[in-house]
Design a protein around this motif. Sequence first.
Motif, PDB file in Angstrom:
ATOM      1  N   LEU A  12      -1.115  -6.021   5.116  1.00  0.00           N
ATOM      2  CA  LEU A  12      -0.123  -5.401   6.097  1.00  0.00           C
ATOM      3  C   LEU A  12      -0.568  -5.815   7.431  1.00  0.00           C
ATOM      4  CD1 LEU A  12       0.705  -1.986   4.704  1.00  0.00           C
ATOM      5  CD2 LEU A  12       1.953  -3.882   4.510  1.00  0.00           C
ATOM      6  N   PRO A  13       0.363  -6.252   8.421  1.00  0.00           N
ATOM      7  CA  PRO A  13      -0.061  -6.689   9.753  1.00  0.00           C
ATOM      8  C   PRO A  13      -0.650  -5.625  10.563  1.00  0.00           C
ATOM      9  CG  PRO A  13       2.372  -7.163   9.384  1.00  0.00           C
ATOM     10  CD  PRO A  13       1.719  -6.324   8.085  1.00  0.00           C
ATOM     11  N   THR A  14      -1.476  -5.944  11.319  1.00  0.00           N
ATOM     12  CA  THR A  14      -2.176  -4.951  12.229  1.00  0.00           C
ATOM     13  C   THR A  14      -1.084  -4.098  13.045  1.00  0.00           C
ATOM     14  OG1 THR A  14      -2.608  -6.349  13.906  1.00  0.00           O
ATOM     15  CG2 THR A  14      -4.173  -6.062  12.104  1.00  0.00           C
ATOM     16  N   SER A  15       0.052  -4.700  13.383  1.00  0.00           N
ATOM     17  CA  SER A  15       1.101  -4.007  14.263  1.00  0.00           C
ATOM     18  C   SER A  15       1.666  -2.823  13.594  1.00  0.00           C
ATOM     19  CB  SER A  15       2.121  -4.983  14.309  1.00  0.00           C
ATOM     20  OG  SER A  15       2.701  -5.587  13.373  1.00  0.00           O
ATOM     21  N   TYR A  16       1.509  -2.697  12.341  1.00  0.00           N
ATOM     22  CA  TYR A  16       1.766  -1.526  11.672  1.00  0.00           C
ATOM     23  C   TYR A  16       1.214  -0.231  12.010  1.00  0.00           C
ATOM     24  CZ  TYR A  16       4.969  -4.092   8.504  1.00  0.00           C
ATOM     25  OH  TYR A  16       6.051  -4.929   7.877  1.00  0.00           O
ATOM     26  N   THR A  17       0.331  -0.372  12.845  1.00  0.00           N
ATOM     27  CA  THR A  17      -0.250   1.035  13.122  1.00  0.00           C
ATOM     28  C   THR A  17       0.498   1.962  13.838  1.00  0.00           C
ATOM     29  OG1 THR A  17      -1.345  -0.230  15.189  1.00  0.00           O
ATOM     30  CG2 THR A  17      -2.709  -0.302  13.184  1.00  0.00           C
ATOM     31  N   ALA A  18       1.474   1.329  14.566  1.00  0.00           N
ATOM     32  CA  ALA A  18       2.567   2.112  15.554  1.00  0.00           C
ATOM     33  C   ALA A  18       3.525   2.473  14.773  1.00  0.00           C
ATOM     34  CB  ALA A  18       2.838   1.192  16.679  1.00  0.00           C
ATOM     35  N   LYS A  19       3.728   2.103  13.512  1.00  0.00           N
ATOM     36  CA  LYS A  19       4.876   2.377  12.648  1.00  0.00           C
ATOM     37  C   LYS A  19       4.995   3.791  11.997  1.00  0.00           C
ATOM     38  CE  LYS A  19       6.726  -2.068  11.508  1.00  0.00           C
ATOM     39  NZ  LYS A  19       8.092  -2.186  12.212  1.00  0.00           N
ATOM     40  N   TYR A  20       6.034   4.421  11.560  1.00  0.00           N
ATOM     41  CA  TYR A  20       5.715   5.458  10.627  1.00  0.00           C
ATOM     42  C   TYR A  20       6.210   5.199   9.354  1.00  0.00           C
ATOM     43  CZ  TYR A  20       4.908   8.180  14.900  1.00  0.00           C
ATOM     44  OH  TYR A  20       4.250   8.662  16.322  1.00  0.00           O
ATOM     45  N   PRO A  21       5.840   6.314   8.316  1.00  0.00           N
ATOM     46  CA  PRO A  21       6.281   6.054   6.912  1.00  0.00           C
ATOM     47  C   PRO A  21       7.979   5.611   6.772  1.00  0.00           C
ATOM     48  CG  PRO A  21       4.857   7.762   7.168  1.00  0.00           C
ATOM     49  CD  PRO A  21       5.061   7.369   8.470  1.00  0.00           C
ATOM     50  N   ARG A  22       8.611   6.367   7.332  1.00  0.00           N
ATOM     51  CA  ARG A  22      10.240   6.082   7.251  1.00  0.00           C
ATOM     52  C   ARG A  22      10.465   4.663   7.513  1.00  0.00           C
ATOM     53  NH1 ARG A  22       9.385   9.074  11.739  1.00  0.00           N
ATOM     54  NH2 ARG A  22      10.624   8.001  13.686  1.00  0.00           N
ATOM     55  N   GLU A  23       9.834   3.907   8.183  1.00  0.00           N
ATOM     56  CA  GLU A  23      10.274   2.677   8.701  1.00  0.00           C
ATOM     57  C   GLU A  23       9.447   1.498   7.932  1.00  0.00           C
ATOM     58  OE1 GLU A  23       9.760   1.969  13.163  1.00  0.00           O
ATOM     59  OE2 GLU A  23       8.369   3.686  12.796  1.00  0.00           O
ATOM     60  N   LEU A  24       8.873   1.898   6.590  1.00  0.00           N
ATOM     61  CA  LEU A  24       8.218   1.110   5.693  1.00  0.00           C
ATOM     62  C   LEU A  24       9.213   1.194   4.330  1.00  0.00           C
ATOM     63  CD1 LEU A  24       4.433   1.583   6.231  1.00  0.00           C
ATOM     64  CD2 LEU A  24       6.054   0.180   7.681  1.00  0.00           C
ATOM     65  N   SER A  25       9.060   0.333   3.648  1.00  0.00           N
ATOM     66  CA  SER A  25       9.529   0.251   2.168  1.00  0.00           C
ATOM     67  C   SER A  25       8.529   0.837   1.345  1.00  0.00           C
ATOM     68  CB  SER A  25       9.500  -1.279   1.671  1.00  0.00           C
ATOM     69  OG  SER A  25       8.295  -1.751   1.527  1.00  0.00           O
ATOM     70  N   GLY A  26       8.761   1.119   0.160  1.00  0.00           N
ATOM     71  CA  GLY A  26       8.052   1.797  -0.883  1.00  0.00           C
ATOM     72  C   GLY A  26       6.881   1.281  -1.260  1.00  0.00           C
TER      73      GLY A  26
END
Length: 225
Positions: free
Chosen positions: A104-118
């Motif tokens: 996964l990209p390191t930029s995902y650190t700022a995301k929340y679970p609802r923003e991701l796929s299963g």
Amino acid sequence: MTVRFGSFTAVDNVTLEAAKGEVTGLVGESGSGKSTLARAVAGLIPYRGTITGAERGRVQMVFQDPYSSLNPRMSIGDAIAEGTRVPRSGQAAETARLLELVALPTSYTAKYPRELSGGQRQRVAIARALAARPDVLIADEITSALDVSVQGAVLNLMRDLRSELGLTMLFISHNLAVVRYVCDAVAVMCHGHLVESGPVDAVINTPRHDYTRALLDAVPRLAHT
């Protein structure tokens, strides 16, 4: 190990060995006791017996539903950093390393679970479990809640992690075809009892127990060779 809930015995005197650096599959139908056994090993429910080879706290578990196992109010970076065994000053770098480890990209650190796929959420759950540097990783039906299109990618990730990190893993599934793809050995549970175990190819190619044969018959694409 024995697990009881009141007068009901969910796991009855089961002894299971997981060789260091190998993946041991635990299979059975719903209600067979496999997830109860896993939760006991992880220290989530009380049991009678002993666990050797892994210190308490060094067993980590990845659950079936990645959305319910992640805090929706916590960012991906914070969720992973929470379980790391490094000083606070090194947590950002360790979190980035773990995200890269699960592709996964390191930029995902700022995301929340609802923003991701299963599938992405399950990769985060795997990274969070690995953050504690466990002696044993338990994967409890980790693809059954995912779309078929992403199940294979997650299974390939587990194979890659095992190879790269030398993980000792307990892999729980109801699907013997999946177990054959991921595991070195397999144990078959039925009604709280361990009915058969051994190298995965031996158990699948020459099953000794009627219940194992019934599980094989439920997977039409799996050839008996």
